[in-house]
Design an enzyme around this catalytic site. Structure first.
Site, PDB file in Angstrom:
ATOM      1  N   CYS A  39       0.822  -1.211   0.000  1.00  0.00           N
ATOM      2  CA  CYS A  39       0.000   0.000   0.000  1.00  0.00           C
ATOM      3  C   CYS A  39       0.855   1.259   0.000  1.00  0.00           C
ATOM      4  CB  CYS A  39      -0.892   0.056   1.254  1.00  0.00           C
ATOM      5  SG  CYS A  39      -2.016  -1.325   1.469  1.00  0.00           S
ATOM      6  N   CYS A  70      -2.649  -2.994  -3.407  1.00  0.00           N
ATOM      7  CA  CYS A  70      -3.922  -2.769  -2.719  1.00  0.00           C
ATOM      8  C   CYS A  70      -4.946  -2.219  -3.710  1.00  0.00           C
ATOM      9  CB  CYS A  70      -3.707  -1.770  -1.577  1.00  0.00           C
ATOM     10  SG  CYS A  70      -5.226  -1.257  -0.744  1.00  0.00           S
TER      11      CYS A  70
END
Length: 365
Positions: A39, A70
């Site tokens: 992320c 993500c």
């Protein structure tokens, strides 16, 4: 091959991850071992336990370690870059800014008006219709400053009545269109960069502002441009914005070490002398406030130089990030020290690669 990019201390990255600190965009990637997902530092998903997180300099290195991107924060996409699905609409508005766009027009482009409305509210802070109105009024301001008649401008801008045009213009710019020769129009655009979005403003004389959108001083800078220098800002296209967008992309790709976009930086003579001295600091190099003071012939004015450095509104292109402390340590930077460290590391890697090229060529001979 470039040397691996150094990361900040782990405790610092953990704190930035937990705080969703936008100043660390492009500085590191978080990778969660329990989910196999990587992320951005600013991802809004539920925060993992720090003991389950690894940190990587880039998405490529996280992917090479077996993690996948993500789906919420989309780390492979540039922050604040318009998604591909809305690009046809944005391009159509630029081609026909005076058109009275309707929901039917939006559907004809294969888009759902509800989705468009939600995207503009989230990313532009206004409705699609407000975006189009602002674009039209910005063009109207340009024409009025060029001497066009009020009736002609109102009609060409798509307003059915002169009174409606006057009211819309006053709401947008705070003055009636008859006084439109006073303000200067600056066109603004948010530019996506690997270190986070930057707000750029340009006018015919050059680029006026380029700052990271999360810089705390940005609202104050915008107010100063309006109150002291008579600027009003509206969204739209401008060759200088296109120019700096291309050059920023090349800069971050390590392919450009000198910006050529025209600049217009309002300031005092002392400020401009400091900014000119900053532009003379070579790509890949650094300087100190004391050295800058000496270069402008004011060797005892290091503090005043530091203040002028802080008033620079053109990040990266006027490279205030190249100023370090006398002890070699990083000193304050409006975009945040993590970004400053990343910019200096990028420039050093480009310089080292360029300096190594002749020796590699000799070795091949």
């Amino acid at each position: 091959m470039d040397a691996p990019r150094p990361l900040p201390p782990r405790d610092e990255m953990v704190a930035a991850m937990l705080a969703c600190d936008a100043a660390y965009e492009g500085v590191f990637i978080t990778a969660v071992r329990t989910t196999g997902i990587y992320c951005r530092p600013t991802c809004t998903a539920r925060k993992p336990l720090p003991r389950n997180v690894d940190f990587y300099p880039t998405c490529a290195e996280a992917a090479a370690a077996g993690f996948r991107p993500c789906l919420r924060c989309r780390p492979l996409e540039a922050v604040d870059a318009p998604p591909a699905w809305i690009a046809p609409l944005l391009e159509a508005v630029e081609r026909e800014p005076h058109r009275a766009w309707t929901q039917a027009d939006v559907r004809d482009l294969g888009l759902a008006p509800e989705r468009v409305r939600a995207w503009f509210r989230q990313h532009r802070g206004s409705s699609f219709s407000a975006h189009v109105r602002a674009r039209r009024l910005g063009l109207a301001l340009d024409r009025l400053r060029e001497g066009a008649g009020l009736d002609d401008v109102a009609a060409d801008t798509g307003y059915a009545s002169l009174s409606g045009f006057r009211d819309a213009f006053r709401r947008r710019y705070g003055v009636p269109p008859g006084r439109a020769a006073t303000p200067h129009r600056a066109v603004h655009r948010v530019l996506a960069t690997p270190l986070g979005p930057m707000l750029a403003l340009a006018e015919p004389r050059g680029l006026v502002l380029l700052e990271f959108t999360d810089r705390p001083a940005l609202p104050r800078e915008l107010h100063a441009l309006e109150a002291r220098h008579g600027y009003v800002a509206s969204e739209g296209g401008h060759p200088h914005l296109d120019h700096v967008e291309r050059e920023l992309a090349a800069y971050f790709a390590g392919e450009l070490d000198a910006f050529t976009c025209p600049l217009h930086a309002p300031g005092t003579p002392f400020d401009r002398a400091v900014w000119d001295a900053l532009r003379a600091v070579p790509h890949g190099g650094t300087t100190t406030y004391g050295e800058l003071a000496g270069r402008i012939g004011r060797p005892t004015a290091a503090r005043a130089v530091a203040a002028a450095n802080g008033r620079n509104r053109l990040a990266i292109v006027i490279p205030c990030h190249r100023v370090i402390g006398r002890d070699g340590q990083l000193v304050g930077y409006g975009g945040g020290l993590p970004r400053k460290a990343r910019l200096l590391a990028l420039e050093r890697s480009v310089r080292d690669r360029r300096d190594d090229a002749p020796s590699r060529q000799l070795a091949l001979c």
